[in-house]
Design a protein around this motif. Structure first.
Motif, mmCIF file in Angstrom:
data_model
loop_
_atom_site.group_PDB
_atom_site.id
_atom_site.type_symbol
_atom_site.label_atom_id
_atom_site.label_comp_id
_atom_site.label_asym_id
_atom_site.label_seq_id
_atom_site.Cartn_x
_atom_site.Cartn_y
_atom_site.Cartn_z
ATOM 1 N N UNK A 3 0.864 -1.174 0.000
ATOM 2 C CA UNK A 3 0.000 0.000 0.000
ATOM 3 C C UNK A 3 0.898 1.220 0.000
ATOM 4 N N UNK A 4 0.765 2.046 -1.031
ATOM 5 C CA UNK A 4 1.538 3.284 -1.136
ATOM 6 C C UNK A 4 0.656 4.462 -0.736
ATOM 7 N N UNK A 5 1.152 5.281 0.184
ATOM 8 C CA UNK A 5 0.474 6.523 0.568
ATOM 9 C C UNK A 5 1.302 7.674 0.009
ATOM 10 N N UNK A 6 0.664 8.556 -0.744
ATOM 11 C CA UNK A 6 1.395 9.648 -1.384
ATOM 12 C C UNK A 6 0.565 10.928 -1.327
ATOM 13 N N UNK A 7 1.169 12.035 -1.795
ATOM 14 C CA UNK A 7 0.430 13.263 -2.002
ATOM 15 C C UNK A 7 0.653 14.370 -0.998
ATOM 16 N N UNK A 8 1.386 14.114 0.085
ATOM 17 C CA UNK A 8 1.723 15.127 1.089
ATOM 18 C C UNK A 8 0.547 15.547 1.966
ATOM 19 N N UNK A 9 -0.557 14.799 1.916
ATOM 20 C CA UNK A 9 -1.693 15.093 2.762
ATOM 21 C C UNK A 9 -1.745 14.182 3.976
ATOM 22 N N UNK A 10 -2.934 14.094 4.587
ATOM 23 C CA UNK A 10 -3.144 13.306 5.802
ATOM 24 C C UNK A 10 -4.177 12.223 5.522
ATOM 25 N N UNK A 11 -3.817 10.977 5.843
ATOM 26 C CA UNK A 11 -4.765 9.867 5.823
ATOM 27 C C UNK A 11 -5.161 9.619 7.270
ATOM 28 N N UNK A 12 -6.325 10.151 7.647
ATOM 29 C CA UNK A 12 -6.762 10.090 9.039
ATOM 30 C C UNK A 12 -7.647 8.889 9.267
ATOM 31 N N UNK A 13 -7.044 7.739 9.525
ATOM 32 C CA UNK A 13 -7.792 6.484 9.664
ATOM 33 C C UNK A 13 -8.069 6.159 11.126
ATOM 34 N N UNK A 14 -9.365 5.937 11.426
ATOM 35 C CA UNK A 14 -9.790 5.582 12.779
ATOM 36 C C UNK A 14 -9.292 4.198 13.162
ATOM 37 N N UNK A 15 -9.382 3.243 12.227
ATOM 38 C CA UNK A 15 -8.901 1.878 12.434
ATOM 39 C C UNK A 15 -7.639 1.658 11.605
ATOM 40 N N UNK A 16 -6.801 0.749 12.058
ATOM 41 C CA UNK A 16 -5.433 0.664 11.553
ATOM 42 C C UNK A 16 -5.332 0.130 10.129
ATOM 43 N N UNK A 17 -4.250 0.551 9.458
ATOM 44 C CA UNK A 17 -3.705 -0.193 8.331
ATOM 45 C C UNK A 17 -2.916 -1.342 8.952
ATOM 46 N N UNK A 18 -3.292 -2.578 8.611
ATOM 47 C CA UNK A 18 -2.789 -3.741 9.338
ATOM 48 C C UNK A 18 -1.815 -4.553 8.483
ATOM 49 N N UNK A 19 -0.580 -4.646 8.938
ATOM 50 C CA UNK A 19 0.437 -5.467 8.295
ATOM 51 C C UNK A 19 0.235 -6.894 8.802
ATOM 52 N N UNK A 20 -0.410 -7.725 7.971
ATOM 53 C CA UNK A 20 -0.896 -9.032 8.450
ATOM 54 C C UNK A 20 -0.354 -10.207 7.654
ATOM 55 N N UNK A 21 0.743 -9.985 6.892
ATOM 56 C CA UNK A 21 1.295 -11.024 6.036
ATOM 57 C C UNK A 21 2.795 -10.786 5.895
ATOM 58 N N UNK A 22 3.556 -11.838 5.654
ATOM 59 C CA UNK A 22 5.010 -11.691 5.494
ATOM 60 C C UNK A 22 5.377 -10.710 4.385
ATOM 61 N N UNK A 23 4.481 -10.533 3.398
ATOM 62 C CA UNK A 23 4.751 -9.623 2.278
ATOM 63 C C UNK A 23 4.016 -8.291 2.383
ATOM 64 N N UNK A 24 3.366 -8.026 3.510
ATOM 65 C CA UNK A 24 2.692 -6.736 3.696
ATOM 66 C C UNK A 24 3.725 -5.618 3.783
ATOM 67 N N UNK A 25 3.517 -4.569 2.978
ATOM 68 C CA UNK A 25 4.432 -3.417 3.026
ATOM 69 C C UNK A 25 3.646 -2.120 2.893
ATOM 70 N N UNK A 26 4.002 -1.143 3.727
ATOM 71 C CA UNK A 26 3.459 0.210 3.637
ATOM 72 C C UNK A 26 4.564 1.121 3.149
ATOM 73 N N UNK A 27 4.322 1.802 2.031
ATOM 74 C CA UNK A 27 5.306 2.704 1.433
ATOM 75 C C UNK A 27 4.805 4.134 1.579
ATOM 76 N N UNK A 28 5.576 4.960 2.278
ATOM 77 C CA UNK A 28 5.262 6.380 2.421
ATOM 78 C C UNK A 28 6.121 7.138 1.425
ATOM 79 N N UNK A 29 5.464 7.529 0.310
ATOM 80 C CA UNK A 29 6.207 8.001 -0.855
ATOM 81 C C UNK A 29 6.355 9.516 -0.902
ATOM 82 N N UNK A 30 5.615 10.230 -0.080
ATOM 83 C CA UNK A 30 5.749 11.682 0.019
ATOM 84 C C UNK A 30 5.777 12.069 1.489
ATOM 85 N N UNK A 31 5.843 13.379 1.733
ATOM 86 C CA UNK A 31 5.740 13.871 3.094
ATOM 87 C C UNK A 31 4.299 13.665 3.532
ATOM 88 N N UNK A 32 4.073 12.582 4.245
ATOM 89 C CA UNK A 32 2.734 12.041 4.456
ATOM 90 C C UNK A 32 2.494 11.817 5.942
#
Length: 230
Positions: free
Chosen positions: A36-65
């Motif tokens: 999951x790539x998050x980009x754009x320099x804004x805010x992703x205001x999530x009440x419930x988590x982004x969940x890394x639940x697998x050996x291949x789960x990856x969160x990529x922060x591609x901008x000032x996020x």
């Protein structure tokens, strides 16, 4: 606002424009064996988590996020930080690589519980506060931890051989707990590891260098299992 549930079934990107906020109030998002790539320099205001639940789960922060909540439910491929970013709450209970690009900063707050491990693999700066009730902090490269480290359980700081973890945060009170230093590297702490309780113990389990240790109470002292330097 996105209030309906978001399901990730492939590699996806969420782009929030600069100075804008996408508020997500739906269920937790399981990344699975995907990025999951998050980009754009804004805010992703999530009440419930982004969940890394697998050996291949990856969160990529591609901008000032900014992302509000991230958690783990399995060993995973972690978080890649390509630009200065913030994770307001990162909860780690499994092995989780955190790779911060050279010259970049990750801010926010990290909690590590028993069984959790933060593996720092690049040379950027971790400016997040780090609260450890257990688990391990591993530095596999030369890097800086500038946020305050709080010990709330028996923990392990592992610095790879010939590498230096520079810690510029506040003094660390061990309390009624053991801090194990391992890995044959250098923990270059500006402020002391503080033995402040009758049960405070520092264990040097490899050929380790620690810059500063002090006592503020009678304590359980320092155990040296291999040739080491304080």
């Amino acid at each position: 606002t996105l209030s309906g549930p978001l399901t990730q079934a492939g590699n996806i990107e969420i782009h929030v424009a600069e100075n804008k906020t996408l508020s997500y109030s739906g269920a937790a998002v399981n990344l699975g064996a995907r990025t999951l790539t998050i980009s754009g320099k804004g805010i992703f205001g999530n009440t419930n988590a982004l969940r890394l639940n697998n050996a291949s789960s990856k969160l990529l922060l591609a901008n000032t996020t900014t992302v509000s909540r991230v958690s783990t439910s399995a060993n995973n491929s972690g978080v890649d930080v390509d630009q200065n970013s913030t994770i307001t709450s990162l909860s780690v209970a499994h092995t989780t690589p955190v790779s911060i690009a050279d010259g970049k900063i990750l801010s926010g707050a990290i909690t590590v519980s028993t069984g959790g491990s933060i593996k720092l693999g690049e040379t950027g700066t971790l400016a997040s506060t780090v609260l450890m009730s257990g688990g391990k902090l591993e530095a596999d490269n030369n890097l800086t931890l500038s946020g305050a480290l709080t010990q709330a359980g028996n923990i392990d700081i592992h610095v790879a051989e010939n590498k230096t973890l520079s810690y510029s945060g506040a003094a660390v009170n061990l309390g009624a707990r053991t801090l194990t230093m391992s890995g044959k590297g250098t923990f270059n702490n500006t402020n002391a590891l503080r033995l402040n309780n009758a049960s405070s113990k520092l264990l040097l389990s490899n050929t380790t260098t620690v810059s500063s240790v002090s006592s503020t109470a009678n304590n359980s002292g320092v155990d040296i299992n291999e040739s080491s330097t304080i």
